[in-house]
Scaffold this motif. Structure first.
Motif, short mmCIF file in Angstrom:
data_model
loop_
_atom_site.label_atom_id
_atom_site.label_comp_id
_atom_site.label_asym_id
_atom_site.label_seq_id
_atom_site.Cartn_x
_atom_site.Cartn_y
_atom_site.Cartn_z
N TYR A 276 0.81 -1.22 0.00
CA TYR A 276 0.00 0.00 0.00
C TYR A 276 0.85 1.27 0.00
O TYR A 276 0.45 2.28 -0.59
N SER A 277 2.00 1.21 0.68
CA SER A 277 2.88 2.38 0.74
C SER A 277 4.16 2.21 -0.05
O SER A 277 4.82 3.20 -0.39
N GLY A 278 4.55 0.95 -0.32
CA GLY A 278 5.83 0.69 -0.99
C GLY A 278 7.00 0.68 -0.02
O GLY A 278 8.14 0.56 -0.44
N GLU B 208 0.96 4.07 -6.27
CA GLU B 208 0.32 4.00 -7.58
C GLU B 208 0.79 2.79 -8.39
O GLU B 208 0.03 2.23 -9.19
N ALA B 209 2.04 2.37 -8.17
CA ALA B 209 2.58 1.22 -8.91
C ALA B 209 1.85 -0.07 -8.57
O ALA B 209 1.90 -1.05 -9.33
N TYR C 38 -3.65 -4.30 -7.19
CA TYR C 38 -4.70 -4.24 -6.16
C TYR C 38 -6.06 -4.54 -6.77
O TYR C 38 -6.83 -5.34 -6.25
N ALA C 39 -6.35 -3.91 -7.91
CA ALA C 39 -7.62 -4.13 -8.59
C ALA C 39 -7.75 -5.59 -9.05
O ALA C 39 -8.82 -6.20 -8.93
N LEU D 54 -9.04 0.77 -14.30
CA LEU D 54 -7.72 0.25 -13.95
C LEU D 54 -7.31 -0.96 -14.79
O LEU D 54 -6.14 -1.12 -15.12
N LEU D 55 -8.28 -1.80 -15.14
CA LEU D 55 -7.96 -3.08 -15.76
C LEU D 55 -8.38 -3.20 -17.23
O LEU D 55 -8.00 -4.16 -17.90
#
Length: 258
Positions: free
Chosen positions: A77-79, A149-150, A155-156, A181-182
């Motif tokens: 979520y944060s990287g 964002e990466a 996530y989707a 997104l997909l």
């Protein structure tokens, strides 16, 4: 007679509308029992995920190896890398409340418990930054996406995978966000409005511990009164004594059960 029949029909229709407006049992997090230790190795589902996802060898709070203390986790979520297990939540990719309103409300108690502790699919439960998980809450991808964002596309994908696996539906705004997104070629959940879950939750009996101990609720209240771990588990499960499980990990009275 004609007017009597018409009146009766109106009563039936009104009752049907009222039932439809209620829709399903109101969400109650307790009905999705977690975290459980299904294989009885002293590591509940939370700690199983922490062990599985750590990029380095984990350390434990005690020599028994039940509860993870530290490791190395890449928070998607944060990287960022997190090494302290207390700063992590185990996130249900599709939150329990979202699942409830997408079809899980009418599941059996056993299926709800299986969903809440699903270790078979790595997409269902993931270790993430505690602060961001609580920011997410029960929001769907139309309402919240990870800061990283990466990871948003992954996530989707994971969200869709979980919903398809468990036969959960998605509302119109949620599907629009997923398509953005997909793309349009990906198989998505069936479209349905979120269920209007407002009726009272039916009270169900807590599952008895495997030891078969039956206790008298009210006779004991605190860990200092418990003689064994099995007794503490029985009071936690049968009497819902949440004070016995201060860190909410499903294990009561750690001095006895660690």
């Amino acid at each position: 007679m004609r007017y009597l029949i018409l009146s009766l029909l109106l009563v039936v229709l009104s009752t049907s509308v009222l039932a439809d407006s209620t829709g399903c049992p109101k969400y109650d997090r307790k009905s999705y029992r977690h975290w459980i230790d299904e294989d009885h190795d002293c590591q509940n589902a939370r700690h199983e995920v922490l062990i599985e996802e750590s990029l380095s060898k984990v350390t434990y709070k005690t020599g028994r190896g039940c509860k993870v203390l530290s490791g190395s986790w890449e928070d998607p979520y944060s990287g960022k890398t997190i090494t302290d297990s207390t700063k992590l939540d185990i996130d249900h990719m599709v939150p329990l409340k979202e699942a409830h309103e997408s079809g899980a409300a009418n599941w059996s108690r056993e299926r709800k418990r299986a969903y809440a502790n699903d270790l078979d699919d790595p997409d269902t439960l993931i270790a993430v930054d505690r602060r961001l998980n609580r920011q997410k809450g029960a929001k769907d991808p139309a309402e919240w996406l990870p800061n990283n964002e990466a990871y948003q596309k992954e996530y989707a994908k994971a969200w869709v995978t979980v919903k398809l696996k468990w036969g959960l539906t998605a509302d119109q705004r949620e599907l629009a966000a997923l398509r953005e997104l997909l793309g349009d070629q990906v198989k998505l959940p069936l479209e349905e409005p979120e269920m209007n879950c407002t009726s009272a939750v039916l009270t169900s009996q807590p599952a008895l511990p495997t030891s078969g101990i039956t206790v008298v609720c009210g006779s004991k209240r605190y860990c200092r009164q418990m003689r064994t771990c099995e007794e503490a588990r029985a009071f936690l499960n049968q009497c819902e004594l949440s004070r016995l499980d201060g860190d909410k990990d499903g294990v009561p009275c750690e001095a006895l059960c660690d």
